[in-house]
Write a protein that holds these residues in place. Structure first.
Motif, PDB file in Angstrom:
ATOM      1  N   LYS B   2       0.978  -1.245  -0.121  1.00 50.00           N
ATOM      2  CA  LYS B   2      -0.278  -0.023   0.194  1.00 50.00           C
ATOM      3  C   LYS B   2       0.860   1.216   0.039  1.00 50.00           C
ATOM      4  N   ARG B   3       1.887   1.369   0.753  1.00 47.46           N
ATOM      5  CA  ARG B   3       2.844   2.631   1.034  1.00 47.46           C
ATOM      6  C   ARG B   3       3.432   2.477  -0.352  1.00 47.46           C
ATOM      7  N   THR B   4       3.965   1.502  -0.975  1.00 42.71           N
ATOM      8  CA  THR B   4       4.642   1.586  -2.249  1.00 42.71           C
ATOM      9  C   THR B   4       3.517   2.269  -3.550  1.00 42.71           C
ATOM     10  N   LYS B   5       2.528   2.026  -3.405  1.00 42.78           N
ATOM     11  CA  LYS B   5       1.640   2.544  -4.184  1.00 42.78           C
ATOM     12  C   LYS B   5       1.519   3.984  -4.151  1.00 42.78           C
ATOM     13  N   ILE B   6       1.120   4.307  -2.787  1.00 41.24           N
ATOM     14  CA  ILE B   6       0.993   5.890  -2.495  1.00 41.24           C
ATOM     15  C   ILE B   6       2.336   6.551  -3.051  1.00 41.24           C
ATOM     16  N   VAL B   7       3.713   5.964  -2.633  1.00 44.17           N
ATOM     17  CA  VAL B   7       4.756   6.640  -2.966  1.00 44.17           C
ATOM     18  C   VAL B   7       4.937   6.726  -4.808  1.00 44.17           C
ATOM     19  N   THR B   8       4.644   5.560  -5.416  1.00 42.27           N
ATOM     20  CA  THR B   8       4.544   5.616  -6.699  1.00 42.27           C
ATOM     21  C   THR B   8       3.634   6.618  -7.245  1.00 42.27           C
ATOM     22  N   GLY B   9       2.437   6.702  -6.636  1.00 38.86           N
ATOM     23  CA  GLY B   9       1.309   7.753  -7.409  1.00 38.86           C
ATOM     24  C   GLY B   9       1.852   9.298  -6.975  1.00 38.86           C
ATOM     25  N   ALA B  10       2.566   9.445  -5.642  1.00 43.00           N
ATOM     26  CA  ALA B  10       3.130  10.675  -5.282  1.00 43.00           C
ATOM     27  C   ALA B  10       4.303  11.113  -6.395  1.00 43.00           C
ATOM     28  N   VAL B  11       5.276  10.125  -6.794  1.00 44.56           N
ATOM     29  CA  VAL B  11       6.122  10.483  -7.942  1.00 44.56           C
ATOM     30  C   VAL B  11       5.553  10.893  -9.092  1.00 44.56           C
ATOM     31  N   ILE B  12       4.710   9.988  -9.523  1.00 43.00           N
ATOM     32  CA  ILE B  12       3.888  10.437 -10.886  1.00 43.00           C
ATOM     33  C   ILE B  12       3.425  11.762 -10.670  1.00 43.00           C
ATOM     34  N   LEU B  13       2.682  12.071  -9.471  1.00 41.22           N
ATOM     35  CA  LEU B  13       1.972  13.344  -9.561  1.00 41.22           C
ATOM     36  C   LEU B  13       2.859  14.500  -9.557  1.00 41.22           C
ATOM     37  N   ALA B  14       4.089  14.172  -8.807  1.00 42.79           N
ATOM     38  CA  ALA B  14       4.989  15.313  -9.007  1.00 42.79           C
ATOM     39  C   ALA B  14       5.632  15.419 -10.237  1.00 42.79           C
ATOM     40  N   VAL B  15       5.809  14.390 -11.010  1.00 39.53           N
ATOM     41  CA  VAL B  15       6.468  14.473 -12.486  1.00 39.53           C
ATOM     42  C   VAL B  15       5.450  15.315 -13.322  1.00 39.53           C
ATOM     43  N   ALA B  16       3.951  14.752 -13.316  1.00 40.80           N
ATOM     44  CA  ALA B  16       3.112  15.434 -14.132  1.00 40.80           C
ATOM     45  C   ALA B  16       2.845  16.982 -13.550  1.00 40.80           C
ATOM     46  N   VAL B  17       3.110  17.202 -12.386  1.00 44.52           N
ATOM     47  CA  VAL B  17       2.868  18.784 -12.110  1.00 44.52           C
ATOM     48  C   VAL B  17       4.007  19.572 -12.596  1.00 44.52           C
ATOM     49  N   LEU B  18       5.089  19.036 -12.704  1.00 41.97           N
ATOM     50  CA  LEU B  18       6.386  19.562 -13.263  1.00 41.97           C
ATOM     51  C   LEU B  18       6.257  19.878 -14.762  1.00 41.97           C
ATOM     52  N   PHE B  19       5.860  18.847 -15.561  1.00 45.20           N
ATOM     53  CA  PHE B  19       5.562  18.732 -17.028  1.00 45.20           C
ATOM     54  C   PHE B  19       4.270  19.747 -17.380  1.00 45.20           C
ATOM     55  N   PHE B  20       3.299  19.742 -16.309  1.00 46.83           N
ATOM     56  CA  PHE B  20       2.025  20.599 -16.500  1.00 46.83           C
ATOM     57  C   PHE B  20       2.729  22.067 -16.486  1.00 46.83           C
ATOM     58  N   ILE B  21       3.407  22.390 -15.435  1.00 47.60           N
ATOM     59  CA  ILE B  21       4.107  23.699 -15.284  1.00 47.60           C
ATOM     60  C   ILE B  21       4.751  24.057 -16.576  1.00 47.60           C
ATOM     61  N   MET B  22       5.547  23.129 -16.922  1.00 45.26           N
ATOM     62  CA  MET B  22       6.554  23.360 -18.056  1.00 45.26           C
ATOM     63  C   MET B  22       5.811  23.750 -19.533  1.00 45.26           C
ATOM     64  N   SER B  23       4.520  23.103 -19.520  1.00 45.72           N
ATOM     65  CA  SER B  23       3.699  23.202 -20.636  1.00 45.72           C
ATOM     66  C   SER B  23       3.380  24.389 -21.178  1.00 45.72           C
ATOM     67  N   PHE B  24       2.997  25.323 -20.311  1.00 47.75           N
ATOM     68  CA  PHE B  24       2.753  26.795 -20.104  1.00 47.75           C
ATOM     69  C   PHE B  24       3.666  27.544 -21.088  1.00 47.75           C
ATOM     70  N   SER B  25       4.766  27.101 -20.815  1.00 47.86           N
ATOM     71  CA  SER B  25       5.993  27.762 -21.627  1.00 47.86           C
ATOM     72  C   SER B  25       5.971  27.563 -23.061  1.00 47.86           C
ATOM     73  N   TYR B  26       5.303  26.391 -23.552  1.00 49.36           N
ATOM     74  CA  TYR B  26       5.566  26.226 -24.900  1.00 49.36           C
ATOM     75  C   TYR B  26       4.220  26.914 -25.963  1.00 49.36           C
ATOM     76  N   GLY B  27       3.266  27.463 -25.305  1.00 50.62           N
ATOM     77  CA  GLY B  27       2.581  28.202 -26.231  1.00 50.62           C
ATOM     78  C   GLY B  27       1.373  27.353 -26.219  1.00 50.62           C
ATOM     79  N   TYR B  28       0.136  27.837 -25.796  1.00 53.52           N
ATOM     80  CA  TYR B  28      -1.118  26.594 -26.018  1.00 53.52           C
ATOM     81  C   TYR B  28      -1.866  26.913 -27.401  1.00 53.52           C
ATOM     82  N   TYR B  29      -1.682  28.156 -27.925  1.00 60.27           N
ATOM     83  CA  TYR B  29      -2.221  28.143 -29.089  1.00 60.27           C
ATOM     84  C   TYR B  29      -1.543  29.262 -30.015  1.00 60.27           C
TER      85      TYR B  29
END
Lengths: 501, 149
Positions: B2-29
């Protein structure tokens, strides 16, 4: 008639020069892969893909396709003889196949499976021969809107069917899409998520990711399950009794039809084909209590269905350029690697290649029938190869393959990380199949969506005004909704954990 | 698990947030249609939601819901040896070329199962065979040294 003439040309290609040899090598490796527990077709094709760098496209793809359908034959041998499925689609064969072996009828179980596999595989290739060209012509009229919609449907089906949780299936798919975006944007040339690393400019390599996710992680999982070898059951009479022919052929007929139609559906897989076939056979049997105790239909039906499936799964790849399962996704990668784009134009732009591969599948099925009927015991001996030798060999081949992709140790590093990620994902029940499919399709999905949005002037809802894209997207939405409903109602069956791997 | 799943989810979440923030710099339209940031923004936005749902699902899961466990003793040693041998190989290749690091990598994996006087020669012979088959016969590039081995 045109198809027949093209097919004859295809036979000339498949039988010429080294092509026939690569076909035999492919099906032989496929048999080995099917037999060796812990080594599935996805892993094997991913590992051997770099070796085909130096080959021409035709022999390379003939060999890789041979591994795919050959593995479906091979998986039966271990299921029947030692009650261990060599690959996921042969799990149900253990139920009655091993029961038959314990009754001294291992030969009959293997014989029936080989005959069923041959009929299922050959009928699927005939289907590809007849349906492929008209379907490709029809698909030539598709625009980016239709291709995008079909890709979404394929992913929805896959996420809906694989694993315990729709959330985990979708999570896996979105991770694949996200990492597919690393590198240069094909539309604008802008670098994305590269962190100034020159090796990431062209994005992560599909072959390296697949070798890590499947090859290295499979070794790690395999070490956990490593055990002692089981003695092989004696093999004698290969054909069923006279009174068993009728139910056997009935099961083979039903398995062929079922596997063929499932092969056409994006997101289905060979495990679903064999499990459904087993359920149908049990349901229509006069005495269902025989199942699990050595019912011949319980071997004939599923074994036919998974071979019919693997042949039919080539139809969406050849006609629309859409891989429907992880193994076909790796074949898709092989096409791209050799400078070819699978899809409707392939029948016109590369007829030698398409018909050569189709013809090689007829030849491969005949070779496999010969391999399986008289040589079953010989193959069975391969199950005795110890993991302590097999796994270091897989690791060494993976390292060589990863390095040779671009002549860089960076790729070996990516493979190691992918292997660790694949292992952890298996532990936490995140299926790998959606990740691989979206990774291979990610850039295509992005470009078709972008082209469609330009066409629709930014209005996504206009997808639903085109009959094909609208219908297909509506089906995809329904599939996702039903998947969530089945989770909420607790009726979700786990058809397969992470199939074809 | 259970703990591994939560940690795995947290790592994926952290990377997704980083990529999400970076996406703004590439121009939406842009003036032609969706820009380089359009697809990444939606995909990583979706990934943030899914990673969060995965973490919630894992937190709610009963302690023994998963049959998976972490490997113990011998299996764990084999897994660590596999990854360790790959890392050692990657570190030694730039210094020594292909054959010696490959032999060391294979020796590390074989030594757990066979006597050293079998494992080390077998690893060395296998490495030489791999070099011959993949480089000379199949024409693949291998990370060889200046002596071509």
């Amino acid at each position: 008639m045109e198809s027949i003439a093209n097919l004859l040309n295809g036979f000339a290609t498949a039988l010429s020069g080294w092509n026939i040899l690569y076909c035999v090598i492919g099906v032989t490796v496929g048999m080995l892969v099917g037999i060796l527990p812990g080594l599935g077709p996805v892993t094997a094709i991913a590992l051997l893909l770099p070796i085909t760098f130096t080959l021409d496209a035709i022999p390379a793809i003939i060999m890789l396709a041979g591994i795919y359908y050959g593995s479906m034959y091979g998986g039966t041998v271990t299921s029947v003889l030692i009650n261990v499925p060599g690959e996921a689609a042969s799990v149900v064969t253990c139920f009655d196949g091993y029961a038959m072996a314990k009754q001294g009828r291992a030969g009959t179980a293997l014989g029936v499976a080989a005959i069923g596999s041959f009929i299922g595989g050959t009928v699927a290739v005939i289907g590809l021969t007849l349906i492929g060209p008209p379907l490709a012509r029809f698909a030539l009229g598709f625009g980016p809107q239709e291709f995008f919609a079909i890709m979404v449907l394929g992913l929805a089906m896959l996420m809906g069917l694989i694993g315990k949780s729709v959330i985990r299936g979708m999570l896996s798919a979105f991770i694949g899409l996200s990492i597919a975006l690393i590198g240069m944007d094909p539309m604008t040339g802008l670098l994305r998520f590269t962190f100034n690393e020159p090796n990431l400019m062209e994005g992560l390599d599909f072959v390296v990711i697949a070798m890590g996710l499947f090859g290295i992680s499979e070794v790690m999982v395999g070490y956990e399950a490593a055990g002692s070898s089981v003695p092989i059951t004696r093999i004698s009479k290969l054909f069923p009794e006279r009174h068993e022919w009728k139910p056997t052929m009935g099961a083979i007929g039903r398995g062929t039809i079922l596997g063929f139609f499932l092969g056409l559906i994006p997101g289905a897989n060979a495990v679903i084909a064999s499990v459904l076939s087993y359920s149908i056979e049990k349901k229509i049997a006069k005495d269902p209590s025989r199942f699990g105790k050595g019912a011949i239909e319980g071997v004939a039906g599923p074994e036919t269905a998974n071979n019919s499936f693997s042949g039919a799964a080539m139809i969406p790849l050849f006609t629309m350029g859409i891989p429907t399962s992880p193994t076909v996704a790796i074949l898709f990668g092989a096409f791209i690697m050799h400078g070819l784009t699978p899809g409707p134009a392939l029948f016109q732009s590369n007829p030698d290649l398409v018909w050569g591969i189709i013809a090689s599948m007829y030849i491969g099925n005949v070779v496999l029938l010969i391999f399986n009927l008289p040589m079953a015991r010989l193959w069975a001996k391969i199950t005795q190869v110890p993991e302590s030798i097999m796994y270091p060999a897989i690791v060494a081949i993976s390292v060589v393959g990863a390095y040779s992709v671009s002549g860089s140790l960076f790729q070996v590093g990516v493979m190691i990380i992918s292997g660790i990620v694949g292992y952890i994902f298996k532990k936490v029940d995140i299926p790998l199949a959606p990740l691989v499919l979206t990774f291979v399709l990610g850039k295509l999905m992005e470009s078709t969506l972008a082209q469609s949005m330009i066409y629709f002037e930014g209005n996504f809802l206009l997808f639903f005004t085109r009959p094909i894209s609208g219908t297909v997207l509506a089906i995809a939405i329904l599939v996702i909704v039903f998947s969530f409903v089945s989770v909420i109602k607790g009726k979700r069956d786990r058809l397969a954990s992470d199939t074809e791997i | 698990m259970k703990r591994t799943k939560i940690v795995t989810g947290a790592v994926i979440l952290a990377v997704a947030v980083l990529f999400f923030i970076m996406s703004f710099s590439y121009g939406y339209y842009n003036r032609f249609g969706p820009g380089s940031g359009f697809f990444p923004l939606w995909i990583n936005g979706g990934l943030i939601i899914l990673a969060t749902l995965f973490i919630i699902e894992s937190i709610r899961e009963k302690p023994n819901a998963s049959a998976e466990t972490w490997p113990k003793s011998k299996a764990l040693a084999n897994i660590v040896a596999t990854i360790g041998s790959l890392v050692v190989f990657s570190l030694l290749v730039p210094l020594l070329g292909f054959v010696v690091p490959c032999a060391i990598m294979l020796s590390i994996m074989l030594i757990f199962h066979y006597k050293w006087y079998f494992a080390i020669p077998a690893a060395l012979i296998s490495s030489i065979l791999i070099l011959i088959v993949f480089q000379s016969l199949l024409g693949l590039r291998l990370p060889v040294n200046q002596f071509n081995w």
